[in-house]
Design a protein around this motif. Sequence first.
Motif, PDB file in Angstrom:
ATOM      1  N   PRO A 295       0.826  -1.211   0.000  1.00  0.00           N
ATOM      2  CA  PRO A 295       0.000   0.000   0.000  1.00  0.00           C
ATOM      3  C   PRO A 295       0.858   1.257   0.000  1.00  0.00           C
ATOM      4  O   PRO A 295       1.940   1.292   0.596  1.00  0.00           O
TER       5      PRO A 295
ATOM      6  N   TYR B  14       1.121  -8.455   6.309  1.00  0.00           N
ATOM      7  CA  TYR B  14       1.456  -8.306   4.889  1.00  0.00           C
ATOM      8  C   TYR B  14       1.869  -9.652   4.284  1.00  0.00           C
ATOM      9  O   TYR B  14       1.386 -10.053   3.219  1.00  0.00           O
TER      10      TYR B  14
ATOM     11  N   ARG C 135      -6.374  -9.659   3.411  1.00  0.00           N
ATOM     12  CA  ARG C 135      -6.026  -8.356   2.862  1.00  0.00           C
ATOM     13  C   ARG C 135      -6.811  -7.244   3.566  1.00  0.00           C
ATOM     14  O   ARG C 135      -6.281  -6.169   3.844  1.00  0.00           O
ATOM     15  N   GLU C 136      -8.078  -7.523   3.865  1.00  0.00           N
ATOM     16  CA  GLU C 136      -8.900  -6.534   4.573  1.00  0.00           C
ATOM     17  C   GLU C 136      -8.379  -6.306   5.987  1.00  0.00           C
ATOM     18  O   GLU C 136      -8.335  -5.167   6.471  1.00  0.00           O
TER      19      GLU C 136
ATOM     20  N   THR D 205      -5.325  -4.106   5.727  1.00  0.00           N
ATOM     21  CA  THR D 205      -5.691  -2.724   5.408  1.00  0.00           C
ATOM     22  C   THR D 205      -6.204  -1.993   6.645  1.00  0.00           C
ATOM     23  O   THR D 205      -5.833  -0.844   6.908  1.00  0.00           O
TER      24      THR D 205
ATOM     25  N   GLU E 154      -4.693   1.345   8.554  1.00  0.00           N
ATOM     26  CA  GLU E 154      -5.506   2.536   8.783  1.00  0.00           C
ATOM     27  C   GLU E 154      -5.493   2.941  10.248  1.00  0.00           C
ATOM     28  O   GLU E 154      -5.492   4.131  10.577  1.00  0.00           O
TER      29      GLU E 154
ATOM     30  N   ARG F 196      -6.368   5.463   2.617  1.00  0.00           N
ATOM     31  CA  ARG F 196      -7.492   4.668   3.080  1.00  0.00           C
ATOM     32  C   ARG F 196      -8.274   4.097   1.891  1.00  0.00           C
ATOM     33  O   ARG F 196      -8.329   4.685   0.814  1.00  0.00           O
ATOM     34  N   ARG F 197      -8.873   2.963   2.126  1.00  0.00           N
ATOM     35  CA  ARG F 197      -9.635   2.328   1.052  1.00  0.00           C
ATOM     36  C   ARG F 197     -10.969   3.052   0.863  1.00  0.00           C
ATOM     37  O   ARG F 197     -11.488   3.681   1.787  1.00  0.00           O
TER      38      ARG F 197
END
Length: 618
Positions: free
Chosen positions: A517, A562, A574-575, A578, A582, A590-591
């Motif tokens: 990211p 990761y 993956r969520e 993330t 954050e 941010r997504r």
Amino acid sequence: MTTWRADEPSSRYLVFLSADVASEVRAEVSSFGQDVISDQIFTWVTDAEHNKPYLKGSGRDAFGKRNGELITGEGWRNLQEFGLSKGMVATGYDSPYGAFARPLQFLRTHLWVGSCANVGCPSAMQDGAACLLRRHLSHPKLSAALSPTEKKVFENAYKRLTSRDPSYAWTSGQWMTERTGGSDVSLTETVATYQPDGANEFASKQDQIPLGPWFINGFKWFSSATDSDMSVLLARTAAGGLSTFLAPMRKHDPRATTLTGEPREDGKTLNGVRIQRLKNKFGTQSLPTAELVLENMRGWMIGQEGKGIHEISTILTLTRVHSAVAAVGGVGRGLGIARAYALVREVGAGNRRRMRLVDSPLHMRTLANMSAQYHGLMLIAFYTSYVLGVSEHALETKPSAALEALTPQKRLVEPLLRIMTQLAKAYVCKPSVALLFSCMESLGGVGYLVNEEQEYLNIARIYRDTCVLPIWEGTTDVLCTDLIRAMKHARGGADSLSALDEVIRKAWGFRGNMGRPAGWQPVEKWAALREKIEETHQADLVGEAREVVWQVGDIITSLLLYVDAGTDGSAVAREVFTRFLEDKFGHVQRRARGSTEEELRTDLALVYGLEENAAAKL
């Protein structure tokens, strides 16, 4: 109640095993996950909680002699026997999996802790004692220093500590705490005196194992596992400094009698130990914890005189890993209950409508964030168990690309373990208490109840028991201080920092099924932190120890997430990754948020370990 298969983070823990080992043990681990939530296990847990340990009699026998016989409940004893027979300690020693034996052992421990009613505490100390004795028996120089009798004593104890036969196996205590201070053992008052006369008394009639040439006298203020068969303890000797001793809890005395004056059939009596009283605690109430008076307790010195802190640190390494895994194990059970409850609990949805909690976007967002935090804590606890395994065994086969990215060169494994055991316990245990409270809250009033008649719902018991984990085996401040000392140590500090540096850079270089990211720069963040550690005086750095520990923990956890997400490109992993970025790395991009329905599907997938299309059918 959900099973191991429904716990996405713990099932992904198999990443710390080789592909062959993971394939071989998957069915056994799944079966064990079912065993520990059986009606029989919960019945024993309820009995252990109802029939708490106590001292039989008034404290003196009919002739006025001090006597206090410890009585434990049937449920506690059955849980002990179950744990021993299932090899909760032995798996780390008799499994043919080399470096992967420890990860397998702690995966099973993670599943067991919510059902064990604290028999895992003596198991942890049993594990530490076994590891210490194995080192003295297997290391050529240490083994050569043992007399034939000492070797016989140590081998007998080691065989018992690693046995799966409950009738033969031993558990162990670990006595360090005294009235003068908790984790600070520098003021230890217990004294050991070398008096070999009479050392031919036996621990048991069958084994003919001598009790030892040292007389130990003193007072141990907080000793868990009081029903154990042996203990490893610290005491001062005339030469000065602290030494470590192995002492059997019982000895064979043909003149031993019961409280009524009748001869004891087994001839067993306590080996110079008097239980002054049992502790009344907030949690771990089924676990017998006592104040002990030692009056000419016989034992054997382990290692060199005056090197007791060095020797007992081996045990602390094991018990701290056990504490971290027990913490995430408790959270895993709490989340399992919360997941199951959300599928059946209905609440008002306005306009006289009803909905299940699983259909509530707010409730599921809360559980999803809790699950994501749990995933990260679990990875750092289990990664530590993997480092422990690699420190004990060479990797006989080339590890997977993911494991290769997390494995330092051999000379840096021990320095990394010195860091990770303290880091994992501090970083994992403290937030686990808050997470378990949130699990209780997610059930509302039902969660606050002590559901002893419905043990599969009893988060309250697990919460009480988990509260001790940030305290014993070193409080958070003690661990953070120890970690700073390890990093600043004149001889080993540089290696510890180099070990962290190597793992961080290798993990950052991992190329899996996802990209990096934007804005996430763990290597740069670590480089700045390392420079600060190296340039700041130890005394000044200690005041910031918690901040340092959490910064290192966040960096390591982000890299573990990761690598985990990159192993198979899992949308759920993956969520989790993330959301962690954050939360901990606020500058990371941010997504994009979707609609309420889309976000609910994402949260359901994260909580229940499913892909979004399957989660939508819950």
